[in-house]
Design a protein around this motif. Sequence first.
Motif, PDB file in Angstrom:
ATOM      1  N   ARG A  85       0.841  -1.188   0.000  1.00 32.56           N
ATOM      2  CA  ARG A  85       0.000   0.000   0.000  1.00 32.56           C
ATOM      3  C   ARG A  85       0.882   1.247   0.000  1.00 32.56           C
ATOM      4  N   ILE A  86       0.495   2.195  -0.844  1.00 35.20           N
ATOM      5  CA  ILE A  86       1.213   3.461  -0.994  1.00 35.20           C
ATOM      6  C   ILE A  86       0.227   4.574  -0.696  1.00 35.20           C
ATOM      7  N   SER A  87       0.579   5.423   0.265  1.00 34.47           N
ATOM      8  CA  SER A  87      -0.245   6.580   0.603  1.00 34.47           C
ATOM      9  C   SER A  87      -0.042   7.656  -0.456  1.00 34.47           C
ATOM     10  N   LEU A  88      -1.137   8.212  -0.931  1.00 33.46           N
ATOM     11  CA  LEU A  88      -1.111   9.287  -1.910  1.00 33.46           C
ATOM     12  C   LEU A  88      -1.754  10.517  -1.273  1.00 33.46           C
ATOM     13  N   VAL A  89      -0.994  11.596  -1.190  1.00 38.01           N
ATOM     14  CA  VAL A  89      -1.491  12.867  -0.679  1.00 38.01           C
ATOM     15  C   VAL A  89      -1.184  13.911  -1.743  1.00 38.01           C
ATOM     16  N   ALA A  90      -2.183  14.679  -2.122  1.00 34.61           N
ATOM     17  CA  ALA A  90      -1.967  15.672  -3.177  1.00 34.61           C
ATOM     18  C   ALA A  90      -2.752  16.939  -2.892  1.00 34.61           C
ATOM     19  N   ASP A 104     -10.001  20.695 -15.215  1.00 34.81           N
ATOM     20  CA  ASP A 104      -8.598  20.374 -15.488  1.00 34.81           C
ATOM     21  C   ASP A 104      -7.846  20.409 -14.164  1.00 34.81           C
ATOM     22  N   LEU A 105      -7.053  19.354 -13.912  1.00 28.34           N
ATOM     23  CA  LEU A 105      -6.382  19.174 -12.632  1.00 28.34           C
ATOM     24  C   LEU A 105      -4.873  19.334 -12.768  1.00 28.34           C
ATOM     25  N   SER A 106      -4.268  20.038 -11.820  1.00 29.13           N
ATOM     26  CA  SER A 106      -2.811  20.145 -11.693  1.00 29.13           C
ATOM     27  C   SER A 106      -2.495  19.839 -10.237  1.00 29.13           C
ATOM     28  N   GLU A 107      -1.683  18.782 -10.013  1.00 29.93           N
ATOM     29  CA  GLU A 107      -1.483  18.286  -8.656  1.00 29.93           C
ATOM     30  C   GLU A 107      -0.013  18.234  -8.262  1.00 29.93           C
TER      31      GLU A 107
END
Length: 145
Positions: A85-90, A104-107
Amino acid sequence: MRGEKIYEYDADITGMTDFGIELGAILDGSKPIPPQGARFDVGFEGRATGRLAGRVGGADYAYMRADGRIELNIRGVLETPDGARISLVAGGVGVLRANEPVIDLSENVSLLTAAEAYSCNARQIWAVGVADLAAGKLHVEGYLQ
């Protein structure tokens, strides 16, 4: 975009919670964005491909400012086929397209895991994507810098 593409995911929007005003009312023009802005919690689930492949899911606790800019606050998990499992925070920005239910997304993404085979904890990830609200779909591509 510079960097190595390490994931690409397609996800379904699984739910949306509003807090006093529905996003649909803003999109169809029947209600303006309130002066204090509006919050929408958006759940998603899908599949990632690439170097980091597997199931992906989570939520975006999005805040739409009165000027229409959407501040992203994403929390998620990418689970690889072997169970890591990899935590993704953006964080980042969403911009509504004129006269379309598309954002439109820029993260700016941080990934964290203790699974050594998938570690990119010390590296910066930039992601771009699109949320098609009419279709209830997301497409995001992440690039390791």
